[in-house]
Design an enzyme around this catalytic site. Structure first.
Site, PDB file in Angstrom:
ATOM      1  N   CYS A 208     -69.451 -23.184 -93.612  1.00  0.00           N
ATOM      2  CA  CYS A 208     -70.859 -23.599 -93.651  1.00  0.00           C
ATOM      3  C   CYS A 208     -71.120 -24.782 -92.740  1.00  0.00           C
ATOM      4  O   CYS A 208     -71.799 -24.658 -91.727  1.00  0.00           O
ATOM      5  CB  CYS A 208     -71.219 -23.977 -95.080  1.00  0.00           C
TER       6      CYS A 208
ATOM      7  N   LYS B  58     -81.886 -24.100 -95.256  1.00  0.00           N
ATOM      8  CA  LYS B  58     -80.449 -23.905 -95.512  1.00  0.00           C
ATOM      9  C   LYS B  58     -79.600 -24.501 -94.380  1.00  0.00           C
ATOM     10  O   LYS B  58     -78.649 -25.247 -94.610  1.00  0.00           O
ATOM     11  CB  LYS B  58     -80.168 -22.399 -95.638  1.00  0.00           C
TER      12      LYS B  58
END
Ligand code: SAJ
Length: 406
Positions: free
Chosen positions: A255, A201
């Site tokens: 993010c 991720k």
């Protein structure tokens, strides 16, 4: 039944998607107001296709509550705040959610963590909590990490089509969780271990951050010698193995502007390219400020009150302002004790900064120099209104003669 904990940007679409594909879902959030809003038939943020999905899920019986449910599978998608100074993720909400789950769950339940966490978080923070409470991981409770991958602005489509990663201690548990995601996910679902899933991720977002930094650096090189960065990128991208991203006013969101710092923090002497890339992206709003200053000088614009920023969100056509380049630029201006620039964004209805406008026409009538920080469709559709103004277009979308670029 699946109990989805945390009904924000990721938890809500995930819960709705599963429910609309026939899975029995209860969504839980500690925020009473949010639960009331959902129970009143309204969604809590804007996203393409979300409202339709919401109605389908409601028709098929999804429930929203503040209570944790007694069930076999939990999906935790609570926020993981990030400390700007230490550049580390704070897993407190995930830890609290896990503690709440184990108060009610039956023996052998599965906890799937979807929230973005830094590599090693499950070993460092989650397992010890479970062990301290007397739970044997793998027997009393099972842990899974299934990091989300959907992009704001196209979440519903990407939930359906993206490939996914499921990290589990026990392959059988991973395969069981896979069946729930396979109820709606048309992409490939890979089952691996937890540490690998955590790392993938962060690595995916780091890859994008480094590539955006490359585009931003090219932009500065080209500005230095007055070359056209967009033409250069366009031609380079015609090479079969080159795919350069686009420069912009900076990198926002929760993010790409955050996750790569986890690797820099954990491997300071190894993550050199990542560290430099993040510094390049973080200093891009200052580069925009410098361009504003230079263009004001060139055009003889003396009054900063006649300069305005178009766009407050971190990217186009979303209502999310987290870590947005415009907010970063305003913060930098504040540090220099400058009068804050005027700002307008069609997606932001509340006042969140000083000198904020809520009408495009009023904003345009109060400024002579407009900086396009975000490429919302609204400004593309109203390009003619910029004629006669000085425009700094940070995205190369405005097609009028007097336009400046980064
Ligand atoms: N940006 C550029 N130039 C580009 C592309 C983007 O400057 O060529 C800027 C955008 O304007 C924005 C920022 O980067 O400020 C990030 O935007 P984005 O659209 O690249 O990504 P996010 O943050 O909305 O979503 C990302 C996605 N990750 C990857 O593409 C690897 C998404 O798939 C993840 O699910 C999401 O992060 C997340 O939640 O981690």
């Amino acid at each position: 039944m699946i109990n989805v904990i945390g009904l924000g940007y990721i938890g809500l679409p995930t819960a709705l998607m599963m429910a609309s594909h026939g899975v029995e879902v209860v969504g839980t959030d500690y925020n009473e107001k949010l639960v009331e809003t959902l129970n009143a038939g309204k969604t809590t943020f804007k996203e393409k296709g979300l409202y339709k999905l919401f109605n389908e899920a409601v028709k098929l019986g999804i429930k929203f509550t503040t209570e944790y449910q007694k069930t076999d599978v939990y999906i935790i998608s609570v926020p993981t705040p990030y400390d700007k100074f230490s550049k580390k993720v704070d897993p407190c909400y995930v830890v609290e959610a896990v503690k709440d789950v184990i108060r009610v769950c039956p023996k052998g339940a599965i906890i799937v963590i979807e929230s973005t966490i830094s590599p090693g978080t499950i070993d460092k923070f989650i397992r010890p909590v479970l062990e301290r409470k007397g739970f044997k991981v793998g027997e009393d409770i099972n842990l899974v990490h299934a990091p989300e991958r959907i992009i704001p602005g196209n979440m519903v489509y990407e939930l359906l089509h993206n490939n996914r990663t499921i990290g589990a201690d026990d392959k059988k548990v991973g395969e069981k969780v896979k069946t729930y995601y396979a109820s709606f996910c048309q992409g490939e679902i890979v089952v691996t271990d937890i540490r690998t899933a955590e790392m993938t991720k962060v690595v995916e977002n780091t890859f994008r951050a480094v590539n955006i930094a490359f585009a931003n650096e090219l932009c500065r090189i080209c500005r230095h010698d007055n070359m056209d960065v967009y033409e250069i990128i366009k031609i380079c991208n015609m090479h079969p193995r080159v795919n350069i991203l686009q420069p912009g006013p900076g990198v926002g969101g929760h993010c790409i502007s955050v996750d790569p710092w986890f690797l820099v923090g954990d491997y300071p002497s190894l993550a050199k390219v990542i560290d430099e890339s993040m510094k390049t992206n973080d200093s891009q709003p200052d580069f925009v400020l410098q361009r504003i200053h230079d263009i004001m000088k060139e055009k003889g614009i003396k009054d900063i009150k006649r300069v305005g920023l178009y766009g407050l969100t971190y990217k186009e056509n979303v209502d999310d302002c987290r870590e947005s380049p415009t907010l970063q630029l305003l913060e930098s201006q504040e540090r220099h004790l400058a009068e804050p620039l005027k700002v307008y964004d069609p997606f932001i209805k509340n006042d969140i900064v000083k000198n904020q406008y809520h009408s495009l026409d009023k904003f345009l009538s109060d400024v002579d120099f407009i900086v396009i920080m975000v490429k919302h469709n609204e400004i593309k559709d109203n390009m003619d209104k910029l004629l006669g103004k000085v425009v700094l277009d940070c995205h190369n979308i405005i097609n009028i003669p007097s336009v400046y670029h980064l």
